[in-house]
Design an enzyme around this catalytic site. Structure first.
Site, PDB file in Angstrom:
ATOM      1  N   GLY A 180       0.834  -1.187   0.000  1.00 52.17           N
ATOM      2  CA  GLY A 180       0.000   0.000   0.000  1.00 52.17           C
ATOM      3  C   GLY A 180       0.872   1.241   0.000  1.00 52.17           C
ATOM      4  O   GLY A 180       2.086   1.177  -0.228  1.00 52.17           O
ATOM      5  N   ASP A 181       0.258   2.390   0.299  1.00 52.88           N
ATOM      6  CA  ASP A 181       0.987   3.660   0.228  1.00 52.88           C
ATOM      7  C   ASP A 181       1.967   3.861   1.383  1.00 52.88           C
ATOM      8  O   ASP A 181       2.900   4.650   1.283  1.00 52.88           O
ATOM      9  CB  ASP A 181      -0.005   4.818   0.195  1.00 52.88           C
ATOM     10  CG  ASP A 181      -0.857   4.809  -1.069  1.00 52.88           C
ATOM     11  OD1 ASP A 181      -0.277   4.810  -2.165  1.00 52.88           O
ATOM     12  OD2 ASP A 181      -2.093   4.778  -0.955  1.00 52.88           O
ATOM     13  N   GLU A 186       7.625   5.252   3.585  1.00 47.25           N
ATOM     14  CA  GLU A 186       8.853   4.848   4.270  1.00 47.25           C
ATOM     15  C   GLU A 186      10.069   5.035   3.361  1.00 47.25           C
ATOM     16  O   GLU A 186      11.117   5.520   3.789  1.00 47.25           O
ATOM     17  CB  GLU A 186       8.765   3.391   4.711  1.00 47.25           C
ATOM     18  CG  GLU A 186       7.882   3.148   5.922  1.00 47.25           C
ATOM     19  CD  GLU A 186       8.062   1.747   6.479  1.00 47.25           C
ATOM     20  OE1 GLU A 186       9.175   1.196   6.362  1.00 47.25           O
ATOM     21  OE2 GLU A 186       7.089   1.204   7.034  1.00 47.25           O
ATOM     22  N   GLY A 213      -4.601   0.670   1.222  1.00 49.36           N
ATOM     23  CA  GLY A 213      -4.722   1.937   0.508  1.00 49.36           C
ATOM     24  C   GLY A 213      -3.750   1.967  -0.645  1.00 49.36           C
ATOM     25  O   GLY A 213      -2.552   1.762  -0.454  1.00 49.36           O
TER      26      GLY A 213
END
Length: 495
Positions: A180-181, A186, A213
Site C-alpha cells: 500500500g501507500d 517509508e 490503501g
C-alpha cells in the site's frame, strides 16, 4: 530500416521498423489477400525479444480480444484483462534475423527502461497478498523484460526506511514497492534522511498495489486512462516513463516527516485507523466503521491556519494568532544531515484561519486515496499546492451521503464541505467536543503520525509526533520522481 519481406506469425508480410521519438513502431502489411496493416508500439506493447535461428520472437502485451493493447493498460473502450502473446518475425537468414533483433532492441534501449530494480514487498499489508502478487503478476513480466531485480520482504514497521537509508543506489535504476501507500512513504523518508538526498531523490520510485490503501497507484493509472491492476502498474515501471510529484514536509519542532499522498484528522483518520480492530471483516470494515462513526459522531476542537493558493483567498478569516514565519534553513547548511524542507517564507499576513470544532480535515497531494475513493478530484501531481477538504458542521444523514460520494468525487460539491488549495498549512489539533480528556488521530499516508489520549492503541505504539502541538505542512513542487504509465493518446490497436 527499409521495408523487407518476412513472415510474421507464419504469414508473408512486408515489414519495416519506423523510428519515432517514443522508441519506434514495428509495422507490417500481410500478403494473404486481406492486405491487413498491423503494428507494434515498442514503447507500450513490447516486453522483450530474443532470436532463435532466423526467427525473432517478440513478447507482446495484448487484450483478450487478440488486439495489441493501447497504452500500458487495456485497449481503449473497455476494461479487458492482459494477455501476453508471442509475435514471431521470420527472416530469410540468421544474419537478417539478427539485424532485425539488433534494430528493435536498439529502439527499446533508447527508451531508457530500467535494467536493475530494488523491490520491497510488504507481506503484512492489506489482505497479506503482496508476496503472491509479486510472484504471480510482477515477476513474470520483469523476467520477460529482462530486468534484473533484488527483492526484499519487509519484516516490521520502518524496515523499508532503514534499508533505503543504507542502500547503494548506484546499483539500481529504481526502487519499487509492492504494498500500500505506507511503504512508499517509508522509502521516501529513507531517501530524504540521507546525506546524499539531493542525488538519491532523483531515483524513480515505483508502486505496485498490494495493500489496503493504493491511492498513488490508482492516481497514476487513472490519469493515463489505465485499468487499476498490479499488472498495469508493473508495465508502467518496465516502460520506464516517469513524472514528478510534490512532496509535503510535516514539521513539529525538530521532527520531520515527508509525505506524497495525504493527511487526515478527525472522522477520516478515526475510520482509517480504528477500523483495524475489525480487519477480520475484510474490506467492508471501512464502510461498517464509517457508518458507526457517523451514528456516534465525534467533533474536535482545534484550529487550521493556511496560506491560500491563488483564487482561494476568500476561505477562512485573516489569522489573528501570530503564525511563526515558515522559514527553513537552506539545505546545504553546514552540519545539516538530510533534507530539511523547502526553503520558503510566508509573512504572518499571508495566513488565514478556520476555527473549530471540526468533523474532519483531509489533505491530498494526488486525486485518489484508494482504488475506490477520490477525495481530491482537482489535485495535480506537481502543482506545488495541497488540496484540502474541511467539514465542520453537517447533519448526520447528509454526512453519510457525503461519505458515500467520495467514491466519485462529488462530495466536494456538498454545501457543508469546504474544498480549497493551499501553499502551506498548520494544524493545531484539539480534544473531542464534550470529551476534553480524549484527543484524536492524525493519519499520514496510511500511517499514524500522532494520536491523543483515549485513542485506539494510545500508549501501546510509538508515534512520530505529539498530538496537540502544532504541525506545519509545506510543499516542495516536483521534488520526487515516480514511474508512471504512458498516456494512450496516439495508440491505435491494430493487431
Amino acid at each position: 530500416m527499409a521495408p523487407e519481406e518476412v513472415k510474421v506469425n507464419g504469414v508473408w508480410a512486408e515489414a519495416e521498423l519506423e523510428k519515432v521519438a517514443m522508441g519506434g513502431r514495428l509495422r507490417w502489411r500481410e500478403k494473404n489477400g486481406k492486405n491487413a496493416d498491423r503494428s507494434l508500439n515498442l514503447a507500450r506493447e513490447v516486453l522483450g525479444l530474443r532470436r532463435e535461428g532466423n526467427k525473432v520472437k517478440i513478447d507482446a502485451i495484448l487484450d483478450k480480444e487478440d488486439k495489441v493493447r493501447c497504452g500500458s493498460g487495456v485497449a481503449r473502450g473497455g476494461e479487458k484483462a492482459l494477455l501476453r502473446k508471442e509475435v514471431v518475425l521470420e527472416a530469410a537468414s540468421e544474419p537478417a534475423a539478427e539485424a532485425w533483433r539488433e534494430e528493435i532492441q536498439a529502439c527499446i534501449d533508447s527508451l531508457g527502461r530500467p535494467k536493475r530494480l530494488f523491490i520491497l514487498v510488504n507481506p503484512f499489508g492489506g489482505k497479506r497478498e503482496a508476496l503472491r502478487i509479486f510472484m504471480n503478476e510482477v515477476k513474470p513480466l520483469l523476467d520477460a523484460a529482462g530486468i534484473y531485480y533484488l527483492m526484499k520482504e519487509t519484516q516490521y514497521r520502518l524496515h523499508a526506511q532503514e534499508l533505503v537509508t543504507k542502500l547503494d543506489l548506484k546499483s539500481y535504476d529504481g526502487i519499487v514497492c509492492v504494498s500500500g501507500d505506507g511503504l512508499l512513504a517509508e522509502v521516501l523518508n529513507g531517501l530524504l534522511q540521507r546525506e546524499d538526498w539531493q542525488e538519491v531523490i532523483k531515483t524513480p520510485l515505483g508502486i505496485i498495489p498490494g495493500g489496503t490503501g493504493n491511492g498513488m497507484s490508482k492516481s497514476l493509472l487513472e490519469d493515463a486512462g489505465e485499468k487499476f491492476s498490479a499488472s498495469n502498474a508493473t508495465l508502467s515501471i518496465i516502460c520506464g516513463n516517469t513524472r514528478k510529484v510534490d512532496v509535503s514536509t510535516l514539521t513539529q519542532g525538530d521532527r520531520k516527516f515527508f509525505s506524497v499522498l495525504m493527511l487526515a484528522w478527525g472522522l477520516i483518520a478515526d475510520v482509517d485507523i480504528e477500523s483495524e480492530k475489525y480487519r477480520w471483516m475484510g474490506g467492508i470494515r471501512i464502510n461498517f466503521y464509517a457508518f458507526l462513526r457517523v451514528f456516534r459522531l465525534r467533533k474536535y476542537q482545534g484550529r487550521v491556519h493556511f496560506v491560500p493558493a491563488p483564487g482561494y483567498e476568500s476561505h477562512g478569516e485573516p489569522a489573528t494568532t501570530k503564525i511563526e514565519p515558515c522559514e527553513v534553513k537552506t539545505n546545504d547548511s553546514e552540519g545539516t544531515r538530510g533534507y530539511q524542507g523547502p526553503t520558503i517564507s510566508f509573512k504572518s499576513s499571508d495566513w488565514r484561519s478556520i476555527e473549530g470544532p471540526f468533523i474532519f480535515l483531509w489533505t491530498h497531494n494526488v486525486p485518489w486515496g484508494s482504488d475506490v475513493t477520490i477525495p481530491a478530484p482537482d489535485a495535480k501531481f506537481s502543482d506545488g499546492y495541497i488540496d484540502v477538504v474541511i467539514v465542520k458542521e453537517c447533519a448526520k444523514p447528509t454526512l453519510a451521503s457525503l461519505l458515500a460520494n467520495v467514491s466519485n468525487g462529488s462530495h466536494v460539491k456538498y454545501p457543508c464541505a469546504m474544498y480549497l488549495k493551499v501553499k502551506a498549512l498548520q494544524l493545531e489539533p484539539g480534544q473531542r467536543v464534550n470529551e476534553p480528556e480524549k484527543g484524536g488521530i492524525i493519519d499520514v499516508d496510511g500511517e499514524v503520525l500522532a494520536r491523543g489520549s483515549g485513542t485506539y492503541l494510545n500508549g501501546k505504539s510509538t508515534d512520530l509526533m505529539d498530538y496537540g502541538t502544532p504541525i506545519k505542512v509545506t510543499v516542495d513542487q516536483g521534488l520526487a520522481t515516480v514511474f508512471a504509465p504512458i498516456a494512450a493518446t496516439e495508440c491505435k490497436p491494430s493487431f
